[in-house]
Design a protein around this motif. Structure first.
Motif, PDB file in Angstrom:
ATOM      1  N   VAL A  52      37.342   0.137   9.770  1.00  0.00           N
ATOM      2  CA  VAL A  52      36.440  -0.544  11.390  1.00  0.00           C
ATOM      3  C   VAL A  52      35.939  -1.688  11.000  1.00  0.00           C
ATOM      4  O   VAL A  52      34.836  -1.626   9.801  1.00  0.00           O
ATOM      5  N   VAL A  53      36.098  -2.679  11.406  1.00  0.00           N
ATOM      6  CA  VAL A  53      35.668  -4.196  11.161  1.00  0.00           C
ATOM      7  C   VAL A  53      35.211  -4.633  12.445  1.00  0.00           C
ATOM      8  O   VAL A  53      35.872  -4.937  13.415  1.00  0.00           O
ATOM      9  N   GLN A  54      34.005  -4.984  12.496  1.00  0.00           N
ATOM     10  CA  GLN A  54      33.278  -5.901  13.565  1.00  0.00           C
ATOM     11  C   GLN A  54      33.859  -7.139  13.644  1.00  0.00           C
ATOM     12  O   GLN A  54      33.853  -7.808  12.733  1.00  0.00           O
ATOM     13  N   LYS A  55      34.173  -7.645  14.916  1.00  0.00           N
ATOM     14  CA  LYS A  55      34.517  -9.089  15.118  1.00  0.00           C
ATOM     15  C   LYS A  55      32.995  -9.866  15.414  1.00  0.00           C
ATOM     16  O   LYS A  55      32.445  -9.010  16.335  1.00  0.00           O
ATOM     17  N   VAL A  56      32.698 -10.760  14.956  1.00  0.00           N
ATOM     18  CA  VAL A  56      31.205 -11.252  14.712  1.00  0.00           C
ATOM     19  C   VAL A  56      30.922 -12.237  16.087  1.00  0.00           C
ATOM     20  O   VAL A  56      29.977 -12.320  16.652  1.00  0.00           O
ATOM     21  N   ILE A  57      32.032 -13.074  16.295  1.00  0.00           N
ATOM     22  CA  ILE A  57      31.776 -14.150  17.186  1.00  0.00           C
ATOM     23  C   ILE A  57      32.483 -13.895  18.370  1.00  0.00           C
ATOM     24  O   ILE A  57      33.571 -14.297  18.739  1.00  0.00           O
ATOM     25  N   THR A  58      31.869 -12.923  19.409  1.00  0.00           N
ATOM     26  CA  THR A  58      32.310 -12.566  20.657  1.00  0.00           C
ATOM     27  C   THR A  58      31.308 -12.384  21.549  1.00  0.00           C
ATOM     28  O   THR A  58      30.061 -12.115  21.186  1.00  0.00           O
ATOM     29  N   LEU A  59      31.515 -12.266  22.978  1.00  0.00           N
ATOM     30  CA  LEU A  59      30.431 -12.474  24.018  1.00  0.00           C
ATOM     31  C   LEU A  59      29.911 -10.677  23.941  1.00  0.00           C
ATOM     32  O   LEU A  59      28.955 -10.725  23.976  1.00  0.00           O
ATOM     33  N   LEU A  60      30.690  -9.873  24.214  1.00  0.00           N
ATOM     34  CA  LEU A  60      30.477  -8.467  24.146  1.00  0.00           C
ATOM     35  C   LEU A  60      30.797  -7.995  22.638  1.00  0.00           C
ATOM     36  O   LEU A  60      31.935  -8.298  22.137  1.00  0.00           O
ATOM     37  N   PRO A  61      30.451  -6.916  22.039  1.00  0.00           N
ATOM     38  CA  PRO A  61      30.901  -6.325  20.899  1.00  0.00           C
ATOM     39  C   PRO A  61      32.321  -5.710  20.810  1.00  0.00           C
ATOM     40  O   PRO A  61      32.748  -5.172  21.822  1.00  0.00           O
ATOM     41  N   LYS A  62      33.160  -6.079  19.649  1.00  0.00           N
ATOM     42  CA  LYS A  62      34.267  -5.881  19.299  1.00  0.00           C
ATOM     43  C   LYS A  62      34.572  -5.437  18.066  1.00  0.00           C
ATOM     44  O   LYS A  62      33.921  -5.970  17.197  1.00  0.00           O
ATOM     45  N   LEU A 146      32.589   5.754  15.178  1.00  0.00           N
ATOM     46  CA  LEU A 146      32.138   5.027  14.181  1.00  0.00           C
ATOM     47  C   LEU A 146      31.846   3.305  14.658  1.00  0.00           C
ATOM     48  O   LEU A 146      30.655   2.881  14.392  1.00  0.00           O
ATOM     49  N   ALA A 147      32.703   2.782  15.284  1.00  0.00           N
ATOM     50  CA  ALA A 147      32.602   1.515  16.110  1.00  0.00           C
ATOM     51  C   ALA A 147      31.426   1.606  16.922  1.00  0.00           C
ATOM     52  O   ALA A 147      30.426   0.721  16.996  1.00  0.00           O
ATOM     53  N   ILE A 148      31.344   2.651  17.844  1.00  0.00           N
ATOM     54  CA  ILE A 148      30.087   2.766  18.792  1.00  0.00           C
ATOM     55  C   ILE A 148      28.885   2.825  18.079  1.00  0.00           C
ATOM     56  O   ILE A 148      27.894   2.138  18.468  1.00  0.00           O
ATOM     57  N   ASP A 149      28.812   3.479  17.213  1.00  0.00           N
ATOM     58  CA  ASP A 149      27.644   3.712  16.307  1.00  0.00           C
ATOM     59  C   ASP A 149      27.247   2.476  15.489  1.00  0.00           C
ATOM     60  O   ASP A 149      26.001   2.194  15.736  1.00  0.00           O
ATOM     61  N   ALA A 150      28.116   1.666  15.235  1.00  0.00           N
ATOM     62  CA  ALA A 150      27.823   0.400  14.476  1.00  0.00           C
ATOM     63  C   ALA A 150      27.245  -0.592  15.374  1.00  0.00           C
ATOM     64  O   ALA A 150      26.340  -1.222  15.365  1.00  0.00           O
ATOM     65  N   GLU A 151      27.734  -0.263  16.722  1.00  0.00           N
ATOM     66  CA  GLU A 151      27.337  -1.393  17.878  1.00  0.00           C
ATOM     67  C   GLU A 151      25.978  -1.130  18.250  1.00  0.00           C
ATOM     68  O   GLU A 151      25.149  -1.947  18.388  1.00  0.00           O
ATOM     69  N   LYS A 152      25.655   0.254  18.350  1.00  0.00           N
ATOM     70  CA  LYS A 152      24.212   0.666  18.680  1.00  0.00           C
ATOM     71  C   LYS A 152      23.265   0.153  17.640  1.00  0.00           C
ATOM     72  O   LYS A 152      22.156  -0.178  18.014  1.00  0.00           O
ATOM     73  N   CYS A 153      23.641   0.355  16.513  1.00  0.00           N
ATOM     74  CA  CYS A 153      22.925   0.055  15.380  1.00  0.00           C
ATOM     75  C   CYS A 153      22.467  -1.547  15.214  1.00  0.00           C
ATOM     76  O   CYS A 153      21.492  -1.843  15.044  1.00  0.00           O
ATOM     77  N   SER A 154      23.428  -2.345  15.634  1.00  0.00           N
ATOM     78  CA  SER A 154      23.452  -3.798  15.967  1.00  0.00           C
ATOM     79  C   SER A 154      22.304  -4.172  16.897  1.00  0.00           C
ATOM     80  O   SER A 154      21.501  -5.271  16.766  1.00  0.00           O
ATOM     81  N   ARG A 155      22.304  -3.325  17.885  1.00  0.00           N
ATOM     82  CA  ARG A 155      21.087  -3.676  18.790  1.00  0.00           C
ATOM     83  C   ARG A 155      19.855  -3.268  18.490  1.00  0.00           C
ATOM     84  O   ARG A 155      18.711  -3.946  18.879  1.00  0.00           O
ATOM     85  N   ASP A 156      19.441  -2.392  17.449  1.00  0.00           N
ATOM     86  CA  ASP A 156      18.356  -1.815  17.055  1.00  0.00           C
ATOM     87  C   ASP A 156      17.605  -2.753  16.034  1.00  0.00           C
ATOM     88  O   ASP A 156      18.116  -3.687  15.524  1.00  0.00           O
TER      89      ASP A 156
END
Length: 156
Positions: A52-62, A146-156
């Protein structure tokens, strides 16, 4: 098939152990140093089975999802006000979450339940139970969680 998803307590990077309903380790997830989240999933024998790899330059998380080294799709968070929604460009699936972001449903294009995810409270680390209707979908469902959990962690 039920999977228990537990984050490790002391880890420099995101690290999780995934157990079946009998307490056997099914997958091990290890975070890697990267711009954004990068999570590599290994089976019980230590073979890499997903990423699972986060795309970092996006308006909403991907998050890009890879299975056996091949790209299978992207999980994208949709704009919503009260409950989280995610679109997956894979099999026509989408994910709907609850108001407190503790429970999620992965649904197919016809609205049938693929998997339900529930966060267990009163644990020191993030702990989820993933109940998958078809065991063949277990790894896919795990990677989306895992992607959803990572997205939530990015907001904390």
């Amino acid at each position: 098939m039920k999977l228990l998803f537990k984050q490790r307590l002391f880890s420099w990077f995101d690290s999780y152990d995934i157990y079946d309903e009998f307490g056997n380790t099914v997958y091990v997830v290890k975070g890697q140093l990267s711009w954004g989240h990068k999570l590599v999933i290994y089976d019980a024998d230590g073979n890499e089975v997903g990423m699972v790899v986060q795309k970092v330059i996006t308006l909403l998380p991907k998050f890009e999802i890879y299975k056996q080294g091949s790209y299978i799709g992207c999980l994208s968070k949709e704009f919503s006000i009260f409950t989280p929604h995610y679109n997956i460009d894979y099999n026509g699936w989408h994910i709907d979450g609850s108001f407190f972001e503790w429970d999620y449903s992965i649904l197919d294009k016809d609205g049938n339940l693929v998997a339900s995810i529930g966060k267990e409270l009163l644990h020191l680390t993030d702990t989820y139970v993933i109940d998958v209707q078809d065991p063949e979908d277990a790894l896919d469902a795990l990677m989306f969680v895992l992607a959803i959990d990572a997205e939530k962690c990015s907001r904390d």
